[in-house]
Design an enzyme around this catalytic site. Structure first.
Site, short mmCIF file in Angstrom:
data_model
loop_
_atom_site.label_atom_id
_atom_site.label_comp_id
_atom_site.label_asym_id
_atom_site.label_seq_id
_atom_site.Cartn_x
_atom_site.Cartn_y
_atom_site.Cartn_z
N LYS A 95 8.11 5.47 47.90
CA LYS A 95 6.72 4.82 48.27
C LYS A 95 6.96 3.53 48.57
O LYS A 95 8.10 2.84 48.31
CB LYS A 95 5.84 5.11 46.98
CG LYS A 95 5.49 6.45 46.77
CD LYS A 95 4.42 6.58 45.63
CE LYS A 95 3.40 5.77 45.43
NZ LYS A 95 2.65 5.64 46.82
N GLU A 104 1.33 0.40 42.28
CA GLU A 104 1.29 1.84 42.39
C GLU A 104 2.16 2.33 41.26
O GLU A 104 1.74 3.21 40.51
CB GLU A 104 1.74 2.21 43.66
CG GLU A 104 1.02 2.01 44.77
CD GLU A 104 1.53 2.49 46.14
OE1 GLU A 104 0.80 2.51 47.11
OE2 GLU A 104 2.71 2.67 46.15
#
Ligand code: 5RP
Length: 221
Positions: A95, A104
Site C-alpha cells: 500500500k 493507514e
C-alpha cells in the site's frame, strides 16, 4: 468488458454491507475509497463517526456530514476499510500508492477487522511488481536510499510528493517479495524510515475483489 472504474464502484458498493451499525468506522485512502465514500453518500448510510487515513479522506467524509475523530480519542474499533496496490494469497499487501501508508497502517493496527477492497488487477502471486512505497524523513533520504539499494532494490524519490506527515516517499523498484513479514521488519529498522508500505504483520482479514462476474470474498481462515 468492464472498466477498472466500474469494478471499483462494484466493490465499493459491496463494502457498504460491512459498515458496522454503531461505533467508529476506519476509512482508508485512494481512488477505490473515493468510490466507497461516494457510495456512502449516495445510499445515505448512517455512520456515527470515522477515523481517517488522510487529509483528502477527512475532507470527503466531512463534506458528506460524517464526523471525523482524532484516533487518539478512539479505542480499538471494529472495521477498517481500505484499498491496496497489490494483495497476495496470504493477504499481505503493498500500500502507499497514494502516499497515505503511515496513517493507514496506524488505523489498520487499531481495527479488529481490515477489509481490503480491490479490483482483480490488484491480486498477485508475488508482491513487488508495484514499486514498494517507503515513507522517509527528508534528512535521511539519501542514507535510506543507500541502504535499500545495497540490500534490496532500486529506490526512486517520488516527484512532487510530500506526505500528510511532511515526509517524502521512496518507491522501491525491482523487488520480488517472498517473505513479506521479514521485509517489512527489516525495512522498518532503517533509521529515518517512518513506514514501509508492506502490510504483512497486520495484513487484511477479508479481501473483497471485483471482476467481470461480480464481487468475491476471501476471508482469512
Ligand atoms: C493509498 C493506498 C491505496 O489504498 C492504494 O494506493 C490503492 O489505491 P487505489 O484504490 O487508487 O488503486 O494505499 O496510500
Amino acid at each position: 468488458m468492464m472498466t477498472q472504474d466500474e469494478l471499483k464502484i462494484m466493490v465499493a458498493k459491496e463494502a457498504l454491507k460491512y459498515i458496522p451499525q454503531h461505533g467508529v468506522l476506519g476509512v482508508g485512502s485512494g481512488s477505490t475509497v473515493v468510490k466507497f465514500i461516494e457510495q456512502i453518500a449516495e445510499n445515505k448510510i448512517k455512520i456515527e463517526a470515522a477515523v481517517s487515513s488522510s487529509i483528502k479522506t477527512t475532507k470527503m467524509l466531512e463534506d458528506i456530514g460524517i464526523k471525523v475523530l482524532d484516533p487518539n480519542e478512539v479505542e480499538p474499533y471494529e472495521v477498517y476499510i481500505d484499498g491496496a496496490d497489490e494483495v497476495n494469497d496470504e493477504f499481505d499487501m503493498i500500500k502507499g500508492g497514494g502516499a497515505a501508508l503511515t496513517r493507514e497502517k496506524i488505523l489498520a493496527s487499531m481495527a479488529k477487522k481490515f477489509i481490503c477492497i480491490v479490483d482483480k488487477s490488484k491480486l498477485v502471486p508475488v508482491l513487488g511488481k508495484f514499486p514498494l512505497p517507503v515513507e522517509v524523513i527528508p534528512m535521511a533520504r539519501e542514507q535510506v536510499k543507500r541502504t535499500i539499494r545495497s540490500l534490496w532494490g532500486d529506490p526512486v524519490l517520488r516527484k512532487d510528493c510530500i506526505t500528510d506527515n511532511g515526509c517524502e516517499i521512496l518507491d522501491v523498484h525491482g523487488l520480488s517479495i517472498v517473505d513479506a513479514k521479514q521485509y517489512e521488519s527489516a525495512i522498518n529498522q532503517i533509521p529515518g524510515v517512518v513506514t514501509v508500505g508492506l502490510f504483512a504483520h497486520r495484513g487484511a482479514d477479508v479481501v473483497l475483489y471485483a471482476d467481470e462476474e461480480g464481487v468475491h470474498k476471501r476471508e482469512r481462515a
